[in-house]
Write a protein that holds these residues in place. Sequence first.
Motif, PDB file in Angstrom:
ATOM      1  N   TYR A 198      -0.612   8.623  62.124  1.00  0.00           N
ATOM      2  CA  TYR A 198      -0.839   9.867  62.922  1.00  0.00           C
ATOM      3  C   TYR A 198      -0.874  11.218  61.644  1.00  0.00           C
ATOM      4  N   TYR A 199       0.060  11.401  60.939  1.00  0.00           N
ATOM      5  CA  TYR A 199       0.212  12.223  60.179  1.00  0.00           C
ATOM      6  C   TYR A 199      -0.905  12.283  59.131  1.00  0.00           C
ATOM      7  N   MET A 222     -14.140   7.087  63.984  1.00  0.00           N
ATOM      8  CA  MET A 222     -13.046   6.698  62.898  1.00  0.00           C
ATOM      9  C   MET A 222     -11.762   7.189  63.199  1.00  0.00           C
ATOM     10  N   PHE A 223     -11.425   8.250  64.040  1.00  0.00           N
ATOM     11  CA  PHE A 223     -10.295   8.415  64.512  1.00  0.00           C
ATOM     12  C   PHE A 223      -9.848   8.671  65.948  1.00  0.00           C
ATOM     13  N   PRO A 224      -8.736   8.550  66.317  1.00  0.00           N
ATOM     14  CA  PRO A 224      -8.537   8.748  67.777  1.00  0.00           C
ATOM     15  C   PRO A 224      -8.527   9.951  68.371  1.00  0.00           C
ATOM     16  N   ALA A 225      -8.930  10.179  69.499  1.00  0.00           N
ATOM     17  CA  ALA A 225      -9.101  11.451  70.143  1.00  0.00           C
ATOM     18  C   ALA A 225      -8.323  12.370  69.875  1.00  0.00           C
ATOM     19  N   ASP A 226      -7.131  11.944  70.227  1.00  0.00           N
ATOM     20  CA  ASP A 226      -5.805  13.035  70.065  1.00  0.00           C
ATOM     21  C   ASP A 226      -5.788  13.601  68.498  1.00  0.00           C
ATOM     22  N   LYS A 484       2.095  12.856  72.096  1.00  0.00           N
ATOM     23  CA  LYS A 484       2.933  12.520  73.405  1.00  0.00           C
ATOM     24  C   LYS A 484       2.480  11.507  73.983  1.00  0.00           C
ATOM     25  N   SER A 485       3.442  10.982  75.112  1.00  0.00           N
ATOM     26  CA  SER A 485       2.992   9.688  75.831  1.00  0.00           C
ATOM     27  C   SER A 485       1.860  10.139  76.647  1.00  0.00           C
ATOM     28  N   GLY A 486       0.929   8.937  76.648  1.00  0.00           N
ATOM     29  CA  GLY A 486      -0.378   9.279  77.111  1.00  0.00           C
ATOM     30  C   GLY A 486      -1.402   9.098  76.147  1.00  0.00           C
ATOM     31  N   GLU A 487      -1.057   9.998  74.972  1.00  0.00           N
ATOM     32  CA  GLU A 487      -2.204  10.288  74.135  1.00  0.00           C
ATOM     33  C   GLU A 487      -2.771   8.688  73.409  1.00  0.00           C
ATOM     34  N   ASP A 488      -3.858   8.878  72.915  1.00  0.00           N
ATOM     35  CA  ASP A 488      -4.340   7.812  72.049  1.00  0.00           C
ATOM     36  C   ASP A 488      -3.477   7.132  71.069  1.00  0.00           C
ATOM     37  N   PHE A 493       1.864   5.374  66.953  1.00  0.00           N
ATOM     38  CA  PHE A 493       3.037   6.270  66.251  1.00  0.00           C
ATOM     39  C   PHE A 493       4.504   5.681  66.656  1.00  0.00           C
ATOM     40  N   GLU A 494       4.838   5.418  67.892  1.00  0.00           N
ATOM     41  CA  GLU A 494       6.119   5.106  68.444  1.00  0.00           C
ATOM     42  C   GLU A 494       6.446   3.655  67.610  1.00  0.00           C
TER      43      GLU A 494
END
Length: 614
Positions: A198-199, A222-226, A484-488, A493-494
């Motif tokens: 993510y970073y 190419m990248f997640p929406a969030d 955050k929880s719920g984001e793509d 990430f977790e």
Amino acid sequence: MINGSQLLKRRVALLKNVAMIRALSSQVNHLALWQRGTWETFLQTGRGSDNLFRSIDTNHSETITVPELHVFLDSVGHKGVHPRAFKMLDELAHDHSLSRQEFKSWLVLATNFHQEMESQYALGYERLPHVGERKPQPDDADFHTWNEHTMSQAVRKMQYAVRGQVVMRADELQSQGKEILYTNIGNPQAVGQSPISYYRQVMALCDLPAEDGIDHPNVHQMFPADVVTRAKECREAIGPAGTGAYTGSQGILQFRQDVADFISERDGHQSYAGNIFLTNGASSAIELVLTSIISSEIDGVMIPIPQYPIYSALIAKLAGRQVGYFLDENSNWAATESELTQRLEDAQDQGVDVKALAIINPGNPTGQVYSREDLEVICKFCSENGIVLLADEVYQRNVYNPSKSFLSAKKVALETPGCEDLQLVSFHSTSKGVIGECGRRGGYMELHNIDKDVQAQLYKLASSGLCSNVPGQVMTSLMVKPPKSGEDSYERFEQEESDIFEGMKNRAKALVEGLNEVDGISCNPAEGAMYAFPSIKLPPKAIEAAEKMHVSPDTLYALSLLEETGICVVPASGFGQEEGRFGFRTTFLPPDDKMMSAVDKFKSHHEQFCAKYA
């Protein structure tokens, strides 16, 4: 027969003689105090060589004679440097009166004895493979007006063991083909830790030209929406100039607000963006603060012993006074009120004005995690004595003991009666935690109860460096505001964070347990941070051999470990420790297989080393 008049005259004469003797004695005492003071100042700070010369040159001849030298040696008690240095000075003075330049040259030579293997640092630098080719220079070149004698002696005095003699030798061996396991520094990605996706994804979209990144027609493939959304937010905060332009000297306001929101949520107390400075890692923030605090050669900073050597290095560089307070190894590296009080009183008795006190929580190199009670003791001590508390909290995510949790100094201060006026600066960084982005040089400091005029001057000082690097500012914002929880990106990430954290936690436990199984090695639990700091028992002959080589015993041990096993650790002497203790600091960052292999090598080397010097 003596009449009354004669007796009176004799008494008057006697009183005059007594007065003269007292005056002379007072002058001698004053001179001795002056010489001891200037000598101690030079040893502590590397500053004041001209003042020291003037204190010895009592006849103002611009030279030092033998009688003057002997008065000086008596004043300082032949203490402070190696006895051979004083012997050499005496021999020089008997040959001829010493000029100011000759005396300064002697000071350089004398403090080579005082600083462990300083000359080896210069020799090691000459052999570093990654320096690159330099213009050849003859050894007898004498045209340099900027040289070892005229340069800042405070810089010469400064030491930084984390990249010192042992590491320089490791680099040299690696260039010769030897496999080296670098456990000397908390540099996670250098030893195999993967960056968090993510970073890096957000960072990439912040750096790429818009047409190749966020405005590319296929960006959502190419990248997640969030990630795309967050990158757009960051770019808007940065402005149209992008990551290649300077920002405001305190850092981008939106990113500072992200930090303030993170602190407010963490502590349950409001934080303000205007009190946040974004910096090139925590180290540059610490330097900014110490530069502003240390205003004279009598200004002291209390630092934990053992400590991370950025503190001792900067205090030496800034010509301040290091006031060490010892952490209690038998109480899992606790800082006790009695120890703090005693060290403060000792410093004050020596004329030192203690202005600040540093803590490292979780501890580096010691790995302890402070409880609320521990922090209350420190916060109250600083508040009661008008001492600025410097809270180094870069390892706040690295807590492995399930019965412990990180508490910030600010939270404890705000919830402890008597600490309402505590002056506090807290530091955090993108280099540690589980993010491990050391090369990004991102970080921040938060000012709490700091004088508004001082903050204005800190801003001016930050302005002299224009701004901290922009990618580091972006990374700091991402660290304190993850998905955050719920984001793509959340689940990935977790999982990545959990894998890194659990790996560190398991290796910390395995390393400490493995070290404690070795006869002659003992190590407290690594409750947090990234390091183990074992104590080692060394044979007397090893200590004698180290003395002959003019290195500390644990430097001899660390060099032997490096040569025999390829493991690069830092001698404990580089962090400070109780007299008679020896040890080293090692990280537990390398992958599991290499770390477990290292544990076996620690054992076999210790046995071989002790047998060699039995």
